[in-house]
Design an enzyme around this catalytic site. Structure first.
Site, PDB file in Angstrom:
ATOM      1  N   ASP A  55      40.827  20.721  86.443  1.00 10.02           N
ATOM      2  CA  ASP A  55      39.666  19.828  86.552  1.00 10.02           C
ATOM      3  C   ASP A  55      38.719  20.110  85.388  1.00 10.02           C
ATOM      4  OD1 ASP A  55      39.106  22.365  87.619  1.00 10.02           O
ATOM      5  OD2 ASP A  55      37.455  21.611  88.828  1.00 10.02           O
ATOM      6  N   HIS A  86      49.276  21.300  87.746  1.00  7.84           N
ATOM      7  CA  HIS A  86      48.233  20.286  87.965  1.00  7.84           C
ATOM      8  C   HIS A  86      47.152  20.419  86.893  1.00  7.84           C
ATOM      9  CE1 HIS A  86      45.548  17.758  90.442  1.00  7.84           C
ATOM     10  NE2 HIS A  86      44.590  18.573  90.049  1.00  7.84           N
ATOM     11  N   ASP A 116      56.831  22.581  91.872  1.00  9.46           N
ATOM     12  CA  ASP A 116      56.390  22.397  90.484  1.00  9.46           C
ATOM     13  C   ASP A 116      56.143  20.912  90.232  1.00  9.46           C
ATOM     14  OD1 ASP A 116      55.733  22.820  87.871  1.00  9.46           O
ATOM     15  OD2 ASP A 116      57.810  22.828  87.167  1.00  9.46           O
ATOM     16  N   GLU A 157      48.416  24.710  90.365  1.00  7.12           N
ATOM     17  CA  GLU A 157      47.399  24.484  89.339  1.00  7.12           C
ATOM     18  C   GLU A 157      47.475  25.619  88.315  1.00  7.12           C
ATOM     19  OE1 GLU A 157      43.813  22.998  90.990  1.00  7.12           O
ATOM     20  OE2 GLU A 157      42.838  22.772  89.055  1.00  7.12           O
TER      21      GLU A 157
HETATM   22  O1  9MR Z   1      41.261  29.404  93.335  1.00  7.03           O
HETATM   23  C1  9MR Z   1      40.469  28.845  94.364  1.00  7.03           C
HETATM   24  C2  9MR Z   1      40.997  29.310  95.694  1.00  7.03           C
HETATM   25  O2  9MR Z   1      40.827  30.707  95.820  1.00  7.03           O
HETATM   26  C3  9MR Z   1      40.277  28.585  96.811  1.00  7.03           C
HETATM   27  O3  9MR Z   1      40.886  28.923  98.033  1.00  7.03           O
HETATM   28  C4  9MR Z   1      40.334  27.078  96.576  1.00  7.03           C
HETATM   29  C5  9MR Z   1      39.622  26.282  97.641  1.00  7.03           C
HETATM   30  O4  9MR Z   1      38.278  26.523  97.611  1.00  7.03           O
HETATM   31  O5  9MR Z   1      39.788  26.750  95.328  1.00  7.03           O
HETATM   32  C6  9MR Z   1      40.472  27.332  94.260  1.00  7.03           C
HETATM   33  O6  9MR Z   1      39.825  27.009  93.099  1.00  7.03           O
HETATM   34  C7  9MR Z   1      39.922  25.710  92.586  1.00  7.03           C
HETATM   35  C8  9MR Z   1      38.502  25.241  92.374  1.00  7.03           C
HETATM   36  O7  9MR Z   1      37.884  25.083  93.615  1.00  7.03           O
HETATM   37  C9  9MR Z   1      38.400  23.989  91.534  1.00  7.03           C
HETATM   38  N1  9MR Z   1      39.117  24.156  90.291  1.00  7.03           N
HETATM   39  C10 9MR Z   1      40.501  24.481  90.505  1.00  7.03           C
HETATM   40  C11 9MR Z   1      40.652  25.778  91.255  1.00  7.03           C
HETATM   41  C12 9MR Z   1      42.098  26.192  91.415  1.00  7.03           C
HETATM   42  O8  9MR Z   1      42.819  25.403  92.265  1.00  7.03           O
END
Ligand code: 9MR
Length: 859
Positions: free
Chosen positions: A342, A669, A717, A726
């Site tokens: 993102d 992602h 994947d 991601e």
């Molecule tokens: O890495 C984060 C994970 O530990 C959390 O459980 C999750 C839900 O809150 O969010 C992950 O972080 C994401 C972030 O919120 C937005 N950018 C992408 C991150 C990786 O998926």
């Protein structure tokens, strides 16, 4: 939450296109459910809405405030895509819904594009208390991607709509997804170090030992033995055996391992791949940069315009206001790295990432096996290469400058604290290159977690940048002190768990660990009593912080403990701190030894975390630190074995690092490495770590394919699986730390300790200076003729004048050479020399690591 409004014609394995559905007969099994998330228990994904409304998750229902003043029903829509329909099949469609005040809505099953042909059109009369609605229809078409939509527009006044239990039963059973896991012999598909451990896993029905053979690239069998049955592995549900072939040490490429009639994917024996991974895992950061053009000349195939400056359609990060009502100013928060796939930038996650990069650099000053030059200037092909500053620090600085910009300016409420995050007002779809993001950007409220994270990273930056840019170092120290004071004044300002529209929440309701980490970094840098007291008083200082799940953005105590243990400082009881790292490493080593896939990660509930790959790596960081502290080979071997899991020795038989291993993740992602959605865009660069198996499978793609998965199978994947696949700055950070550690081990030969002992005594100190005497004793049986002694200062100290040795200094590294007349040190004999030093602001601890003619001395 909308992750992806635009959908793409993908060959989805789950979509059954066959038109020959069975007639709707009376049978016991319910017809297959075609709606992926109609219950809204934990998420509103993959449902989407028009831009004039937003979703709330309210007691397990999807709710939305519908704006007034619209004309047509289709002016406000809530919907879900990708519903497969089979021609001539009869479907049962149902939902519960409420409206306040009562309203008539439209519920449609339709073609997703013009002319939006309606296969079912209903006009439910919604009441305040809510009702259940049920309809049937027969589909006139076979279609992979019909839509279910609720048209809610046409009201002069606003109203509230809530929806639950949406169901569409009928049609074909979704295909069961079976991943292609290739041969049942699972190896580290990249490389084993010649002198390191070599372990593999065989998946088999057999319960007794089986023979194995190791063959070289010519097919010649070079070693053989018997497997060791290990029973059923809970993390995969498979019956497995382990294979150990560490006794074979000859370097080469294209080896294979055969057992039970299966031949593994090929692998190397040699250390070279890790030297490239060391660079690639760090090069990842340049193409994550915001606010700067990515030069195609530096990253062929990855060039792109600068993201989030002012150029349209970007609204830019140079003058970002707060969310409404949060603050009355705007800040220039340009630069930094995008967090993940993102376009958000989050202080707590950026902070731990930059800290680990700085830690990787700091390790070169304190670890016997480190090879500092490999992380030096011009190693990463970035715009700053050639500026005489190690590239890893240039890269870290790009993020650190951004973190400093997130601090509330003096004179404003919460001055000194850090805003938790900056990101888009709403989630955007994929693909979307950073410079094409049209969304408004917003600063979110300050948090104590972000403030302490900034304090910790800035305190560390103050010491690592001191030899290169004293002004930048001083700026960081001031920011760290201000942040610490502000966090003390506001110790419980927590980021909201529901502030997740347009970006992640990164919420954290316990910041005692952040206090500990910040205090530790401030203490190591300054040596001051206030921070020492805070460290010693913290419950995290003596707790067993080495939990099975490991550390991360929500639990940061380990970052403090590891630096207290490995970076020179004079904390009372430091020996105990160092011993605690060994105790933690022993726990991870025991987990690894008990695990038939060799993972130092086995959470008690047998559920893998979001980003489990990074948790595995962070547990390996603890083992690596234990090796650096103790020199005991078992810890290093644990790191090498754990790495095998990430590079192919796992239930899916694939590497989680792009470009490394015969079969590797490459569809992570990301809005700009979106090759899977648009062939003109690249895949992620080599060296990008995928988050990996996640038992939570929060995204619809994973939910459609992986329901009921054993932990190691909770991964796909696919670019749409944002909860398992991601890439992020905080996951590549331990990958890069560990790949540097492994590359430093060369072919795995343990370093021979030098036959020397050094005493380093600072005799006099005055404001701005000190005088130090160094004695080198030859503890071996051979005379030393000609000596060069090296060490690194911790911060910005300078050696000003020397006696009985010739001293030169390059940044933090000091080289002392004999003067000829004192070149010989006889066995048992010693030489002494001294120097005066100019102190930098902060502590001036004795270096931990001193080498004589390239070999480490006891200090
Ligand atoms: O890495 C984060 C994970 O530990 C959390 O459980 C999750 C839900 O809150 O969010 C992950 O972080 C994401 C972030 O919120 C937005 N950018 C992408 C991150 C990786 O998926």
């Amino acid at each position: 939450m909308i992750r992806s409004l635009r959908r793409w014609a993908l060959p989805l394995a789950v979509l059954a296109l066959a038109a020959s559905g069975p007639p709707v007969a009376a049978h016991a099994d319910p017809e297959p459910e075609q709606i992926v998330n109609g219950t809204f228990d934990t998420t509103t994904d993959p449902w989407w809405h028009t831009g004039n409304t937003t979703f709330e998750l309210d007691a397990g229902r999807l709710c939305a405030t519908v704006p007034g003043g619209t004309v047509n029903p289709w002016d406000v829509i809530i919907g879900v895509n990708d519903i497969p329909l089979v021609r001539d099949d009869t479907y049962a469609f149902g939902f519960t819904a409420s409206a306040d005040p009562a309203k008539v809505a439209k519920a449609l099953v339709q073609l997703p594009v013009d002319p939006y042909t309606q296969y079912l059109s209903a006009t439910p009369e919604l009441s305040v208390s809510g009702n259940a609605y049920a309809y049937t229809f027969t589909s006139p078409v076979s279609l992979p991607d019909a839509q279910v939509v609720f048209q809610l527009g046409g009201s002069a006044t606003p109203w509230r709509f809530c929806l639950d239990d949406v169901t569409l039963r009928g049609g074909a059973e979704p295909e069961v997804y079976v991943p292609d896991t290739g041969p049942r012999v699972r190896v580290n598909q990249v490389a084993y170090l010649p002198k390191g451990p070599k372990d593999a896993t065989l998946v088999t029905e057999a319960t007794g030992p089986l023979p194995w053979r190791l063959a070289n690239s010519g097919g010649t069998v070079v070693a053989s033995g018997s497997t060791v049955p290990r029973g059923v592995d809970a993390s995969s549900g498979q019956n497995v055996h382990s294979i150990g072939f560490g006794a074979y040490t000859k370097a080469g490429t294209g080896y294979t391992l055969t057992a039970d009639g299966q031949t593994s994917r090929p692998f190397d024996i040699g250390g070279g791949a890790y030297e490239s991974l060391r660079a690639d895992a760090l090069k990842f950061y340049y193409t994550q940069r915001s606010g700067i053009e990515i030069l195609d000349s530096l990253r062929p195939g990855y060039g792109r315009p600068a993201g989030h400056l002012r150029a349209a359609p970007n609204q830019g990060d140079t003058d970002v206001p707060c969310q409404p009502g949060v603050c009355d100013y705007s800040l220039d928060v340009s630069g930094g790295w995008y967090d993940a796939g993102d376009h958000g930038k989050y202080v707590v996650n950026g902070g731990i990432s930059v800290a680990q990069l700085m830690g990787e650099f700091e390790r070169t000053k304190n670890a016997v096996t480190a090879r500092p030059g490999r992380l030096g200037d011009s190693t990463l092909a970035i715009p700053e290469s050639g500026n005489k500053v190690p590239d890893i620090l240039d890269e870290a600085r790009w993020e650190q400058e951004f973190l400093l910009r997130m601090q509330v300016p003096a004179g404003k409420p919460y001055a000194g604290m850090a805003h938790h995050k900056v990101h888009d007002q709403n989630w955007t779809g994929l693909p979307l290159l950073p410079h094409l993001d049209p969304q408004a950007r917003e600063l979110h409220p300050v948090s104590t977690a972000a403030t302490l994270n900034l304090a910790a990273a800035a305190a560390q930056a103050a010491r690592v940048f001191a030899p290169y840019d004293p002004a930048f170092a001083a700026r960081n120290l001031t920011a760290a002190r201000d942040a610490w004071a502000a966090a003390r004044a506001h110790p419980a300002v927590y980021a909201s768990a529901s502030d997740g529209t347009g970006g992640g929440t990164y919420d954290d309701g316990d910041v005692t660990d952040e206090f500990y980490w910040a205090a530790a970094e401030l203490f190591v840098t300054t040596g001051e009593k206030e921070f020492q007291d805070a460290v010693l008083a913290s419950p995290h200082h003596t707790a067993d912080i080495w939990t099975p799940r490991g550390f991360g953005w929500q639990s940061t105590a380990a970052l403090g403990r590891l630096d207290l243990a490995t970076v020179p400082n004079d904390l009372p009881g430091r020996a105990g701190v160092r011993a605690s790292v060994l105790a933690g490493a022993d726990e991870y080593l025991a987990t690894l030894k008990a695990h038939p896939y060799g993972l130092p990660y086995d959470p008690a509930e047998n559920t893998y975390d979001w980003g489990s790959s990074s948790q595995v790596l962070n547990n390996m960081v603890v083992m690596a630190a234990a090796y650096d502290i103790s020199g005991r080979a078992k810890y290093r071997d644990g790191v090498l074995e754990g790495l095998g899991y990430l590079l192919g020795r796992n239930a899916l038989n694939q590497s989680y690092v792009t470009g490394y291993g015969e079969v590797a993740s490459h569809n992570q992602h990301s809005r700009w490495y979106a090759h899977q959605l648009n062939a003109d865009l690249p895949n992620p660069p080599k060296g990008s770590l995928a988050g990996g198996p996640n038992s939570g499978i929060q995204d619809p793609k994973a939910q459609a394919l992986l329901r009921g998965c054993a932990p190691q199978f909770c991964y796909v994947d696919d670019i749409e699986s944002w909860s398992t696949n991601e890439l992020t700055v905080n996951w590549n950070a331990p990958l890069s730390w560990i790949s540097a550690f492994v590359a430093d081990q060369g072919d795995g030969t343990a370093p021979v300790p030098g036959a020397c002992a050094v005493t380093y005594t600072t005799h006099g100190r005055w404001p701005g200076g000190s005088t130090t005497q160094v004695t080198v004793r030859n503890t071996g049986s051979k005379a030393v003729s000609g000596w060069t002694l090296k060490w690194s200062f911790l911060g910005g100290q300078k050696a000003a004048g020397a006696w009985s040795a010739a001293l030169t200094q390059d940044a933090a590294t000091v080289t002392a050479k004999d003067l000829g007349w004192n070149a010989t040190i006889r066995p048992g004999g010693s030489v002494t020399f001294g120097f005066t030093g100019v102190s930098a602001p902060g502590a001036d601890p004795a270096p931990d690591l001193v080498t004589l003619n390239g070999a480490a001395c006891a200090v």
